[in-house]
Write a protein that holds these residues in place. Structure first.
Motif, PDB file in Angstrom:
ATOM      1  N   ALA A 379       5.559 120.029 -31.944  1.00 32.51           N
ATOM      2  CA  ALA A 379       4.362 119.618 -31.204  1.00 32.51           C
ATOM      3  C   ALA A 379       3.136 120.402 -31.621  1.00 32.51           C
ATOM      4  O   ALA A 379       2.003 119.932 -31.490  1.00 32.51           O
ATOM      5  CB  ALA A 379       4.607 119.788 -29.705  1.00 32.51           C
ATOM      6  N   ALA A 380       3.360 121.624 -32.133  1.00 38.08           N
ATOM      7  CA  ALA A 380       2.231 122.476 -32.507  1.00 38.08           C
ATOM      8  C   ALA A 380       1.669 122.132 -33.877  1.00 38.08           C
ATOM      9  O   ALA A 380       0.592 122.607 -34.231  1.00 38.08           O
ATOM     10  CB  ALA A 380       2.669 123.941 -32.484  1.00 38.08           C
ATOM     11  N   ILE A 433      -1.151 119.351 -26.485  1.00 39.43           N
ATOM     12  CA  ILE A 433      -1.645 120.736 -26.428  1.00 39.43           C
ATOM     13  C   ILE A 433      -0.731 121.603 -25.569  1.00 39.43           C
ATOM     14  O   ILE A 433      -0.378 122.727 -25.943  1.00 39.43           O
ATOM     15  CB  ILE A 433      -3.092 120.767 -25.887  1.00 39.43           C
ATOM     16  CG1 ILE A 433      -4.068 120.349 -26.994  1.00 39.43           C
ATOM     17  CG2 ILE A 433      -3.452 122.177 -25.403  1.00 39.43           C
ATOM     18  CD1 ILE A 433      -5.515 120.400 -26.596  1.00 39.43           C
ATOM     19  N   SER A 434      -0.334 121.092 -24.416  1.00 39.43           N
ATOM     20  CA  SER A 434       0.486 121.903 -23.506  1.00 39.43           C
ATOM     21  C   SER A 434       1.884 122.173 -24.065  1.00 39.43           C
ATOM     22  O   SER A 434       2.549 123.121 -23.642  1.00 39.43           O
ATOM     23  CB  SER A 434       0.608 121.204 -22.148  1.00 39.43           C
ATOM     24  OG  SER A 434       1.250 119.943 -22.300  1.00 39.43           O
ATOM     25  N   GLU A 435       2.354 121.356 -25.022  1.00 38.57           N
ATOM     26  CA  GLU A 435       3.692 121.537 -25.592  1.00 38.57           C
ATOM     27  C   GLU A 435       3.709 122.529 -26.749  1.00 38.57           C
ATOM     28  O   GLU A 435       4.760 122.820 -27.317  1.00 38.57           O
ATOM     29  CB  GLU A 435       4.241 120.194 -26.090  1.00 38.57           C
ATOM     30  CG  GLU A 435       4.382 119.134 -25.009  1.00 38.57           C
ATOM     31  CD  GLU A 435       4.826 117.808 -25.599  1.00 38.57           C
ATOM     32  OE1 GLU A 435       5.713 117.795 -26.484  1.00 38.57           O
ATOM     33  OE2 GLU A 435       4.270 116.772 -25.198  1.00 38.57           O
ATOM     34  N   PRO A 440      -2.138 126.349 -32.991  1.00 42.40           N
ATOM     35  CA  PRO A 440      -3.071 126.284 -34.126  1.00 42.40           C
ATOM     36  C   PRO A 440      -4.527 126.304 -33.691  1.00 42.40           C
ATOM     37  O   PRO A 440      -5.379 126.824 -34.421  1.00 42.40           O
ATOM     38  CB  PRO A 440      -2.704 124.973 -34.829  1.00 42.40           C
ATOM     39  CG  PRO A 440      -2.021 124.157 -33.797  1.00 42.40           C
ATOM     40  CD  PRO A 440      -1.297 125.134 -32.917  1.00 42.40           C
ATOM     41  N   LEU A 441      -4.820 125.752 -32.504  1.00 39.51           N
ATOM     42  CA  LEU A 441      -6.199 125.794 -32.018  1.00 39.51           C
ATOM     43  C   LEU A 441      -6.632 127.226 -31.731  1.00 39.51           C
ATOM     44  O   LEU A 441      -7.777 127.616 -32.016  1.00 39.51           O
ATOM     45  CB  LEU A 441      -6.342 124.940 -30.750  1.00 39.51           C
ATOM     46  CG  LEU A 441      -6.205 123.420 -30.937  1.00 39.51           C
ATOM     47  CD1 LEU A 441      -6.361 122.715 -29.600  1.00 39.51           C
ATOM     48  CD2 LEU A 441      -7.233 122.898 -31.935  1.00 39.51           C
TER      49      LEU A 441
END
Length: 634
Positions: A379-380, A433-435, A440-441
């Motif tokens: 997910a990331a 995002i939550s997963e 990376p952000l």
């Protein structure tokens, strides 16, 4: 004697083989997890035929549109004197716009920042997914999570530890190993396609459209996972300087793309066969590790070993890319100087950067230990890559419009579908995002903050230095009126402003009460071209009989060697007394009227203090350097 055509064909074949081993490692290991993770988003109540064919159709058309059309056939033509990648595109766009567009710098900085997020995820995800294949080998199904993590960490630590010795000696194996890997992908795919040829229906884009329209928000989550099939596409343009446009295009169109397509179709065929068995027994089809179970039990162990080797090579390509990108960012002034070591006597591009290496390893290990499985980590992955693609496509529009002089309307019409698709993929990945998409952000935000502070700090420090300094012409007039003691030899003063007297020269006059016979004020500049011919780098301007202004211009991919390039001018560094290089060391202090916010000044002070020694960066022998300090208040 070989003909010129035969030699050219052999060279093309060698370069294509090399590209297969370096350029396609990342995208070539995506079959390990991409199809599995995309189906996992639909597996709540069991997987259906329309979902298998829909996900597969999305993956196939992503490879066609994003990789083949956009990167291989369009963006690969957009090189900066042979070099590609996001910073090369930024440099080309700066040249096309005269360096006046702030948006170009912002896009380049954002793209580079997001690359580092990708650079820590690729080794972690790819190696972990390969090692997880051990659980599919008969007799190893009971391997604990801790054992899988221990093997993964051991491989990654060994990989990063060996970087200091260089990889040139092993690079010759990368092409053959990856060639074997892609042949294995294709063979496994063909075997299962023959048993379930109905999977070829996935080439019909209607299956992708039907899937997206019938699955609502779930379809967007699936689309985010499908994007894993095209991660690594940036390498197709980033490595153009090493292999050239044609070998990269040839390797993809003739070999890599067909192998990936066949393997994804084979995984889909295996899923369709498993679905038929599940329906016959009245049970829903559960998701599985489709890649590894494609191979029979007797070949599972060799496949895991080959997959691990392929992921190590893919990780190596990303690590090397991080070194190269950081080197370019330093040359373009986006980051402070760092220690750069050559690991090969024959290849200039073979470098090792200790700070980058150990920071990457720390990030990779945190991800492996924190996420514990490749499924959790997947997910990331997408956000950083899709963000970089949005930046690349935006820069491509500016270059086509301003550098190629295309009509802006027609250029926009051509770029708009690619940019819309990139933004669509980016939006789909933002949902995750939550997963883990925040990782990376966060990395990109930290790198971006460093770039902004370094740029602002350097600009402010130069302005303050100019305010506190003395104009060159005024000082020359004063020296003519009251000449100091003259000593034999040549003094080279490194400076950032040729119109101001260098602080090192002022301090030398103040403390030693003497001036060399010849004084060269030298400014080293990095141009927006990757390379500048050695005989075109140096330009001289005589101010009077004792002072010279000199400019040394380098491309952002050139190795900097100041003494050698100055020596190309016959007579500049020769004569009695020898040559000494004077370097000013500025200590940053807090000003009573600060030019920047206090927190930014603190960070800039840290970056400035820990920047690599300029004498080593400029290849100046230490025994010929005189360092003199000064203070700048910010």
């Amino acid at each position: 004697m070989q003909s010129a055509n035969t030699t050219k064909r052999n060279s093309l074949a060698a370069l294509t083989l090399g590209a297969i081993g370096v350029v396609y490692g990342d995208i070539g290991t995506s079959p390990l997890y991409a199809f599995r993770e995309a189906l996992a988003q639909t597996a709540g109540g069991g997987i259906s035929q329309i979902e298998i064919l829909g996900v597969l159709s999305l993956a196939l058309w992503a490879l066609i549109i994003v990789v083949t059309l956009k990167y291989v056939l369009f963006l690969s033509r957009m090189d900066n004197n042979g070099e590609g990648g996001v910073l090369s595109l930024m440099a080309l766009a700066k040249r096309a716009t005269g360096g006046r567009w702030l948006v170009v710098l912002l896009l380049g900085g954002a793209g580079a920042a997001m690359f580092y997020g990708d650079a820590i995820i690729t080794p972690a995800l790819s190696v972990l997914s390969a090692v997880e294949g051990l659980k599919t080998i008969p007799g190893f199904g009971g391997m604990s999570e801790m054992a899988i993590l221990a093997v993964t960490i051991a491989i990654l630590v060994s990989l990063f530890a060996m970087q200091a010795r260089g990889t040139a000696s092993m690079a010759g194996l990368f092409g053959p190993v990856c060639t074997l890997w892609f042949l294995a992908l294709a063979a496994l795919g063909i075997w299962h396609i023959v048993e379930a040829p109905e999977v070829l229906a996935a080439f019909n884009p209607l299956y992708a459209a039907i899937f997206m329209t019938s699955h609502g928000v779930t379809g967007l989550f699936v689309l985010g996972a499908v994007f894993l099939t095209v991660t690594g596409a940036e390498a197709l343009i980033a490595d153009m300087g090493h292999f050239g446009q044609r070998p990269i295009q040839l390797g993809w169109l003739v070999f890599v793309w067909p192998a990936l397509t066949l393997n994804y179709l084979g995984q889909g065929a295996l899923a369709l066969k498993a679905l038929a068995v599940a329906q016959a027994s009245g049970k829903p089809l559960a998701n599985a590790d489709w890649f590894f179970i494609m191979a029979p039990d007797s070949l599972r162990a060799p496949l895991v070993i080959l997959a691990t080797l392929a992921t190590i090579i893919a990780s190596q390509a990303v690590i090397t890319g991080a070194y190269s990108l950081t080197h370019q960012a330093i040359a373009l002034g986006l980051l402070p100087r760092m220690t750069i070591r050559q690991t090969s006597e024959h290849q200039v591009g073979q470098i090792y950067m200790p700070a980058v290496n150990w920071l990457l390893l720390a990030g990779v290990l945190i991800l492996v230990i924190g996420f514990k499985s490749s499924s959790a980590m997947a997910a990331a992955y997408g956000i950083a890559v899709t963000g970089t693609m949005v930046v690349t496509t935006s820069l491509a529009f500016i270059i086509a419009w301003k550098f190629w002089n295309w009509n802006p309307v027609w250029t926009a019409l051509l770029i708009a579908p690619f940019l819309a698709l990139d933004l669509f993929f980016f939006g789909a990945n933002i949902l995750r995002i939550s997963e883990g998409g925040w990782v990376p952000l966060l990395v990109a935000a930290i790198v971006g903050l460093v770039v902004v502070i370094w740029l602002k700090g350097r600009k402010t420090a130069m302005e303050r230095a100019s305010e506190q300094g003395t104009a060159l012409n005024d000082m020359i007039t004063a020296l003519a009126a009251r000449p100091p003691v003259s000593i034999e030899g040549t003094a080279v003063f490194l400076t950032q402003d040729l119109e101001m007297m260098p602080s090192a020269l002022l301090h030398n006059l103040k403390h030693n009460k003497a001036l060399h016979r010849t004084n060269v004020l030298l400014k080293v500049e990095t141009q927006s071209k990757p390379h500048i011919a050695p005989d075109e780098r140096l330009s001289l301007e005589r101010v009077d009989d004792r002072f010279l202004k000199a400019r040394l211009r380098y491309g952002y991919m050139d190795a900097i060697d100041v003494p050698s390039d100055l020596a190309r001018n016959q007579g500049l560094l020769v004569g009695p007394g020898g040559t000494s290089f004077f370097v000013g060391r500025s200590a940053i202090r807090f000003a009573t009227k600060p030019a920047m916010p206090r927190w930014m000044t603190v960070i800039y002070m840290f970056l400035h203090r820990n920047a690599a020694d300029p004498t080593a960066y400029f290849s100046i022998p230490p025994n010929r350097v005189v360092e003199l300090g000064s203070q700048i208040e910010l």
